[in-house]
Enzyme design. Structure first.
Site, mmCIF file in Angstrom:
data_model
loop_
_atom_site.group_PDB
_atom_site.id
_atom_site.type_symbol
_atom_site.label_atom_id
_atom_site.label_comp_id
_atom_site.label_asym_id
_atom_site.label_seq_id
_atom_site.Cartn_x
_atom_site.Cartn_y
_atom_site.Cartn_z
ATOM 1 N N TYR A 155 -92.359 74.448 -22.022
ATOM 2 C CA TYR A 155 -93.132 73.797 -23.095
ATOM 3 C C TYR A 155 -94.451 74.543 -23.330
ATOM 4 O O TYR A 155 -94.834 74.806 -24.469
ATOM 5 C CB TYR A 155 -93.384 72.336 -22.693
ATOM 6 C CG TYR A 155 -94.087 71.504 -23.732
ATOM 7 C CD1 TYR A 155 -93.445 71.150 -24.920
ATOM 8 C CD2 TYR A 155 -95.386 71.038 -23.523
ATOM 9 C CE1 TYR A 155 -94.088 70.358 -25.861
ATOM 10 C CE2 TYR A 155 -96.026 70.249 -24.459
ATOM 11 C CZ TYR A 155 -95.374 69.905 -25.634
ATOM 12 O OH TYR A 155 -96.010 69.126 -26.563
ATOM 13 N N LYS A 159 -95.544 76.360 -26.774
ATOM 14 C CA LYS A 159 -96.729 75.951 -27.546
ATOM 15 C C LYS A 159 -97.768 77.073 -27.637
ATOM 16 O O LYS A 159 -98.474 77.180 -28.642
ATOM 17 C CB LYS A 159 -97.334 74.675 -26.953
ATOM 18 C CG LYS A 159 -96.475 73.429 -27.176
ATOM 19 C CD LYS A 159 -96.342 73.049 -28.650
ATOM 20 C CE LYS A 159 -95.660 71.686 -28.826
ATOM 21 N NZ LYS A 159 -95.527 71.295 -30.240
ATOM 22 N N THR A 190 -96.861 58.061 -27.734
ATOM 23 C CA THR A 190 -95.610 58.084 -28.515
ATOM 24 C C THR A 190 -94.448 58.045 -27.531
ATOM 25 O O THR A 190 -94.650 58.088 -26.318
ATOM 26 C CB THR A 190 -95.475 59.369 -29.359
ATOM 27 O OG1 THR A 190 -95.319 60.483 -28.475
ATOM 28 C CG2 THR A 190 -96.666 59.595 -30.271
HETATM 29 N N1 LIG Z 1 -97.106 62.716 -27.746
HETATM 30 C C1 LIG Z 1 -97.938 63.568 -27.176
HETATM 31 O O1 LIG Z 1 -98.693 63.237 -26.249
HETATM 32 C C2 LIG Z 1 -98.037 64.984 -27.674
HETATM 33 C C3 LIG Z 1 -99.044 65.806 -27.160
HETATM 34 C C4 LIG Z 1 -99.149 67.107 -27.606
HETATM 35 C C5 LIG Z 1 -98.265 67.581 -28.569
HETATM 36 N N2 LIG Z 1 -97.295 66.768 -29.039
HETATM 37 C C6 LIG Z 1 -96.376 67.327 -30.040
HETATM 38 O O2 LIG Z 1 -96.293 66.487 -31.179
HETATM 39 C C7 LIG Z 1 -95.007 66.629 -31.788
HETATM 40 C C8 LIG Z 1 -94.387 65.273 -32.006
HETATM 41 O O3 LIG Z 1 -94.295 64.610 -30.763
HETATM 42 P P1 LIG Z 1 -94.127 63.022 -30.668
HETATM 43 O O4 LIG Z 1 -94.847 62.625 -29.433
HETATM 44 O O5 LIG Z 1 -94.480 62.371 -31.954
HETATM 45 O O6 LIG Z 1 -92.550 62.889 -30.392
HETATM 46 P P2 LIG Z 1 -91.581 61.619 -30.549
HETATM 47 O O7 LIG Z 1 -90.629 61.737 -29.415
HETATM 48 O O8 LIG Z 1 -92.342 60.361 -30.720
HETATM 49 O O9 LIG Z 1 -90.813 61.934 -31.912
HETATM 50 C C9 LIG Z 1 -90.095 63.089 -32.007
HETATM 51 C C10 LIG Z 1 -89.248 63.118 -33.298
HETATM 52 O O10 LIG Z 1 -88.644 64.419 -33.311
HETATM 53 C C11 LIG Z 1 -87.296 64.283 -33.701
HETATM 54 N N3 LIG Z 1 -86.570 65.442 -33.205
HETATM 55 C C12 LIG Z 1 -86.125 65.672 -31.938
HETATM 56 N N4 LIG Z 1 -85.483 66.850 -31.887
HETATM 57 C C13 LIG Z 1 -85.529 67.384 -33.125
HETATM 58 C C14 LIG Z 1 -85.040 68.574 -33.694
HETATM 59 N N5 LIG Z 1 -84.325 69.462 -32.970
HETATM 60 N N6 LIG Z 1 -85.264 68.817 -35.009
HETATM 61 C C15 LIG Z 1 -85.939 67.921 -35.757
HETATM 62 N N7 LIG Z 1 -86.430 66.763 -35.282
HETATM 63 C C16 LIG Z 1 -86.222 66.498 -33.972
HETATM 64 C C17 LIG Z 1 -86.865 62.969 -33.077
HETATM 65 O O11 LIG Z 1 -85.679 62.478 -33.676
HETATM 66 C C18 LIG Z 1 -88.102 62.100 -33.326
HETATM 67 O O12 LIG Z 1 -88.031 61.471 -34.585
HETATM 68 C C19 LIG Z 1 -94.212 67.572 -30.879
HETATM 69 O O13 LIG Z 1 -94.312 68.901 -31.355
HETATM 70 C C20 LIG Z 1 -94.946 67.458 -29.548
HETATM 71 O O14 LIG Z 1 -94.768 68.605 -28.748
HETATM 72 C C21 LIG Z 1 -97.143 65.480 -28.634
#
Ligand SMILES: NC(=O)c1ccc[n+]([C@@H]2O[C@H](COP(=O)([O-])OP(=O)(O)OC[C@H]3O[C@@H](n4cnc5c(N)ncnc54)[C@H](O)[C@@H]3O)[C@@H](O)[C@H]2O)c1
Length: 247
Positions: A155, A159, A190
């Site tokens: 990861y 990133k 989330t």
């Molecule tokens: N939640 C955190 O703490 C956090 C922190 C840093 C970065 N991020 C980043 O934010 C982004 C969103 O994360 P989140 O926490 O909202 O996730 P989440 O799990 O709440 O939602 C993820 C969504 O992505 C969809 N998904 C999964 N695989 C997929 C694919 N191959 N193609 C298209 N869609 C796909 C899922 O169906 C879901 O709707 C990601 O890039 C994650 O790395 C999240």
């Protein structure tokens, strides 16, 4: 309204951060192309936007699939006549484990969605924005793209790649009126975080100077700012939204 008469595309918009960004852009006047692999979740985001008086359409796309990703820009043009804004939010982590236990399959799955997916999305969006002479893109990175991520090496590598794509593509296209920025969330409440062990989640909140996890809406606010004309002289920036973690 900030995005009146503009059209936005958001990937992985069926839940969490992507859904919050979609709702925010629609509330600010954009018509939104909601994309996800989970069709039910994507349709629900569209319904939420429409129930709030906004405009949206859903298109299935696995972020790692070149054909499905390449179909998104034409779908936006067919649906709403143009595309002005794009948010590349799809990204996956795996369960934390030491580097020696990471399997090639763990590596490929994370890199394919998170890094290859962002690359594919950028290619098709930039091609369209170059011909249009305008466009604004935000990639959703992570603190894992800025500093070390013990136990989450695939990861972190993905990133860091997203940050590199952001700065390189921003410079390549700065003269053309196309802006490319990234938002780097800290720990946000989330489903992705909910899937981690309770101990790990409590640990995240305790380490944050603001002593709480962030909200998806706080990522949406930062993303909307960077996409908007309010950020017209900002490109190639990675904006941390992390409660002070990396300060
Ligand atoms: N939640 C955190 O703490 C956090 C922190 C840093 C970065 N991020 C980043 O934010 C982004 C969103 O994360 P989140 O926490 O909202 O996730 P989440 O799990 O709440 O939602 C993820 C969504 O992505 C969809 N998904 C999964 N695989 C997929 C694919 N191959 N193609 C298209 N869609 C796909 C899922 O169906 C879901 O709707 C990601 O890039 C994650 O790395 C999240």
């Amino acid at each position: 309204m900030l995005f009146e008469n503009q059209v936005a595309l958001v990937t992985a918009a069926g839940a969490g951060i992507g859904r919050a960004i979609s709702l925010r852009l629609a509330a600010d006047g954009a018509a939104v192309i909601v994309s996800d692999v989970n069709d039910e979740a994507g349709a629900e985001t569209v319904s939420l936007i429409e129930a709030a008086g906004g405009r949206a359409a859903y298109k299935h796309a696995n972020a790692a699939d070149a054909d499905e990703v390449n179909a998104l820009v034409p779908f936006a043009v067919e649906s709403f006549g143009r595309l002005d804004l794009a948010v590349n939010n799809a990204g996956l982590g795996a369960m934390p484990k030491p580097v020696q236990d990471v399997t090639p399959e763990d590596w490929d799955r994370t890199i394919n969605v998170t890094l290859r997916g962002t690359f594919l999305a950028l290619q098709s969006q930039v091609a369209h924005f170059v011909s249009q002479g305008s466009g604004s893109i935000v990639n959703i990175a992570s603190l894992a793209g800025i500093s070390a991520t013990p136990q989450l090496t695939p990861y972190g590598a993905a990133k860091h790649g997203v940050v590199s794509l952001t700065t390189s593509v921003a410079k390549e296209n700065a003269e053309l009126g196309i802006r490319v920025n990234a938002v780097a969330p800290g720990a946000i409440e989330t489903a992705a975080l909910a899937s981690l062990p309770e101990e790990a989640r409590a640990g995240y909140a305790a380490e944050i100077p603001m002593k709480r996890l962030g909200k998806a809406e706080e990522i949406a606010d930062a993303t909307a700012f960077l996409l908007s004309k309010q950020a017209s002289f900002i490109t190639g920036v990675v904006l941390r939204v992390d409660g002070g973690t990396e300060a």
